[in-house]
Scaffold this motif. Structure first.
Motif, PDB file in Angstrom:
ATOM      1  N   LEU A 298      -2.162  22.124   0.016  1.00  0.00           N
ATOM      2  CA  LEU A 298      -2.665  21.255  -1.099  1.00  0.00           C
ATOM      3  C   LEU A 298      -1.518  20.027  -1.127  1.00  0.00           C
ATOM      4  O   LEU A 298      -1.971  19.067  -1.779  1.00  0.00           O
ATOM      5  CB  LEU A 298      -2.791  22.016  -2.312  1.00  0.00           C
ATOM      6  N   GLU A 299      -0.279  20.406  -1.141  1.00  0.00           N
ATOM      7  CA  GLU A 299       0.875  19.293  -1.367  1.00  0.00           C
ATOM      8  C   GLU A 299       0.505  18.280  -0.321  1.00  0.00           C
ATOM      9  O   GLU A 299       0.745  17.238  -0.876  1.00  0.00           O
ATOM     10  CB  GLU A 299       1.996  20.124  -1.274  1.00  0.00           C
ATOM     11  N   LYS A 300       0.129  18.438   1.017  1.00  0.00           N
ATOM     12  CA  LYS A 300       0.217  17.495   2.009  1.00  0.00           C
ATOM     13  C   LYS A 300      -1.277  16.723   1.631  1.00  0.00           C
ATOM     14  O   LYS A 300      -0.925  15.557   1.616  1.00  0.00           O
ATOM     15  CB  LYS A 300      -0.016  18.174   3.310  1.00  0.00           C
ATOM     16  N   GLU A 306      -2.395  10.252  -2.740  1.00  0.00           N
ATOM     17  CA  GLU A 306      -1.483   9.608  -3.544  1.00  0.00           C
ATOM     18  C   GLU A 306      -0.919   8.221  -2.577  1.00  0.00           C
ATOM     19  O   GLU A 306      -1.027   7.101  -3.231  1.00  0.00           O
ATOM     20  CB  GLU A 306      -0.218  10.052  -3.881  1.00  0.00           C
ATOM     21  N   SER A 307      -0.880   8.571  -1.389  1.00  0.00           N
ATOM     22  CA  SER A 307      -0.388   7.386  -0.408  1.00  0.00           C
ATOM     23  C   SER A 307      -1.635   6.337  -0.370  1.00  0.00           C
ATOM     24  O   SER A 307      -1.390   5.257  -0.224  1.00  0.00           O
ATOM     25  CB  SER A 307       0.011   7.851   0.964  1.00  0.00           C
ATOM     26  N   GLU A 311      -1.709   2.409  -1.517  1.00  0.00           N
ATOM     27  CA  GLU A 311      -2.052   1.333  -0.618  1.00  0.00           C
ATOM     28  C   GLU A 311      -3.079   0.116  -1.346  1.00  0.00           C
ATOM     29  O   GLU A 311      -3.102  -0.889  -0.915  1.00  0.00           O
ATOM     30  CB  GLU A 311      -2.504   1.806   0.844  1.00  0.00           C
ATOM     31  N   ASN A 312      -4.000   0.798  -1.926  1.00  0.00           N
ATOM     32  CA  ASN A 312      -5.012   0.177  -2.499  1.00  0.00           C
ATOM     33  C   ASN A 312      -4.811  -0.442  -3.944  1.00  0.00           C
ATOM     34  O   ASN A 312      -5.700  -1.199  -4.455  1.00  0.00           O
ATOM     35  CB  ASN A 312      -6.306   1.020  -2.391  1.00  0.00           C
ATOM     36  N   SER A 313      -3.668  -0.106  -4.663  1.00  0.00           N
ATOM     37  CA  SER A 313      -3.412  -0.488  -5.855  1.00  0.00           C
ATOM     38  C   SER A 313      -2.898  -2.031  -5.764  1.00  0.00           C
ATOM     39  O   SER A 313      -2.138  -2.365  -4.994  1.00  0.00           O
ATOM     40  CB  SER A 313      -2.129   0.325  -6.492  1.00  0.00           C
ATOM     41  N   PRO A 314      -3.353  -2.758  -6.933  1.00  0.00           N
ATOM     42  CA  PRO A 314      -3.156  -3.897  -6.970  1.00  0.00           C
ATOM     43  C   PRO A 314      -1.515  -4.408  -6.945  1.00  0.00           C
ATOM     44  O   PRO A 314      -0.769  -3.634  -7.713  1.00  0.00           O
ATOM     45  CB  PRO A 314      -3.720  -4.446  -8.238  1.00  0.00           C
ATOM     46  N   GLU A 315      -0.972  -5.309  -6.521  1.00  0.00           N
ATOM     47  CA  GLU A 315       0.445  -5.524  -6.562  1.00  0.00           C
ATOM     48  C   GLU A 315       0.708  -6.196  -7.924  1.00  0.00           C
ATOM     49  O   GLU A 315       0.060  -6.671  -8.570  1.00  0.00           O
ATOM     50  CB  GLU A 315       0.876  -6.500  -5.701  1.00  0.00           C
TER      51      GLU A 315
END
Length: 315
Positions: A298-300, A306-307, A311-315
Motif C-alpha cells: 500500500l505504501e508503494k 502522490e508522485s 507531476e500534474n500539479s500546477p507550478e
C-alpha cells in the motif's frame, strides 16, 4: 389370438386418458377398436394442435421404420362428415406421408371436441422426445380443459398452491376441489409432480421469445436455456446460445461465460474515477492495515499516486 402389436387394437399411451374421461371413454374403447385402412387424404389435422415441433432426424428414423415394417400401431381418428379428424398419431401420419403411403390403419371412435383434445394432449405428453416447453403448455392446456378455467387462472392457482404449501400465505386453496383435481391429474399423468411443475416448468414460459423458440425445437436443455436467458442483451444472448449449441457447452461453462461477460461490462461501464472512489471506500474498511506485507504494498502504491499528483500539479 393376438400375436403382434400390429394385430392389437389402439392402446398406445391412453392409460391416463381412460382415467380422465371415465366410463364413456372405456365404453368407446370396446365399442369400436378394430383397425380400418383409409386413404391419407381423408385425414385432416384438428384446428387446435397440441404439438408444434417435430425432430426432423427422429421423424426420418420413424419413416424408415414404417417403410420397412409398416405402421404397427393404428392412428386414432374421429369421423367428420366425409372425412376424419386425427386424434392421436401425428408423427406416424407425417412419417407415412414422407414415404409416400396412400393408406394408413386407423381406429375410428366417436369423441366430442373436449375428449379429442384431451386424448391428443395426453398422447403428446407421453412422447419421449417432447421438449419441456411443449410439455408445460400441454399440461396447462389439459388442466384448463379439466377445470374449465383459462390457463392464466390455472397458473395463478398453481402458484397459490405452492405458496400455501411453503407456509408463505394462509391456507385457502390447498384441499379445495380445484387443488385436489390438479393433484389427481398430475398423479394420472405420472410425468412430474405438481410441485416440481410449478418450480421448474412454469418459469420456462417467462423466458425471452428467442430462447423459447430454441428450447421448443429441442436444440438445448432447459437448464442451460434458463441460464442463458439471464443475459439481457439480445445480441450477446444469441451469441451465447449459438456457442452453447455448436460447442455443446456444459451448464458450468455457460455460467462461466456469463460471469466473464458481466465482469467485462462492469469494468467498461464504470469510470476510472468511480472505481477509485469505490476502492478507496473499501480500503478504509479492509483488514489490510494489520498486515505488514500488505502495508508495504500500500505504501508503494500511495507513493506512486502522490508522485503522479505532483507531476500534474500546477507550478
Amino acid at each position: 389370438m393376438i400375436t403382434s402389436k400390429k394385430d392389437k387394437p389402439y392402446t398406445s399411451n391412453l392409460k391416463g386418458v381412460a382415467a380422465l374421461l371415465g366410463e364413456n371413454f372405456n365404453h368407446n374403447e370396446t365399442a369400436n377398436s378394430s383397425p380400418h385402412n383409409i386413404t391419407i387424404s381423408k385425414i385432416k389435422l384438428p384446428h387446435s394442435q397440441p404439438r408444434r415441433y417435430f425432430d426432423a432426424e427422429k421423424l426420418g428414423q420413424l419413416a424408415l421404420s414404417i417403410q420397412e415394417h409398416g405402421i404397427l400401431e393404428p392412428l386414432l381418428v374421429r369421423p367428420q362428415q366425409e372425412e376424419y379428424e386425427l386424434v392421436a398419431g401425428e408423427r406416424r401420419l407425417r412419417a407415412a406421408q414422407m414415404v409416400g403411403l396412400e393408406e394408413v390403419p386407423v381406429v375410428i371412435r366417436e369423441f366430442n371436441e373436449q375428449e379429442a383434445l384431451q386424448i391428443s394432449l395426453v398422447e403428446n405428453l407421453a412422447r419421449e422426445d417432447l421438449n419441456p416447453v411443449e410439455e408445460t403448455e400441454g399440461v396447462l392446456q389439459l388442466l384448463s380443459l379439466r377445470l374449465k378455467q383459462s390457463t392464466n387462472n390455472i397458473v395463478s392457482l398453481l402458484y397459490r398452491m405452492q405458496n400455501e404449501a411453503k407456509g408463505k400465505v394462509t391456507q385457502n386453496v390447498l384441499g379445495s376441489e380445484e387443488s385436489l383435481a390438479i393433484k389427481a391429474l398430475f398423479d394420472t399423468l405420472g410425468i412430474i409432480s405438481w410441485e416440481s411443475f410449478v418450480s421448474s416448468r412454469l418459469p420456462l414460459l417467462k423466458l425471452p421469445q428467442d430462447v423459447l423458440d430454441v428450447l421448443r425445437q429441442g436444440q438445448i436443455e432447459y437448464t442451460k436455456a434458463t441460464a442463458i436467458a439471464r443475459v439481457k442483451d439480445v445480441s450477446q444472448r444469441m451469441a451465447l446460445m449459438k456457442a452453447a449449441i455448436t460447442e455443446n457447452l456444459s451448464l458450468t461453462q455457460i455460467n462461466e461465460r456469463i460471469k466473464a461477460a458481466r465482469t467485462t461490462i462492469t469494468s467498461e461501464s464504470i469510470s476510472l474515477k468511480e472505481r477509485y472512489k469505490q476502492a478507496s471506500s473499501r480500503l478504509q474498511k479492509a483488514s489490510v492495515w494489520d498486515n505488514p506485507k500488505k502495508q508495504k504494498t500500500l505504501e508503494k502504491l500511495l507513493t506512486q499516486i502522490e508522485s503522479l499528483l505532483d507531476e500534474n500539479s500546477p507550478e
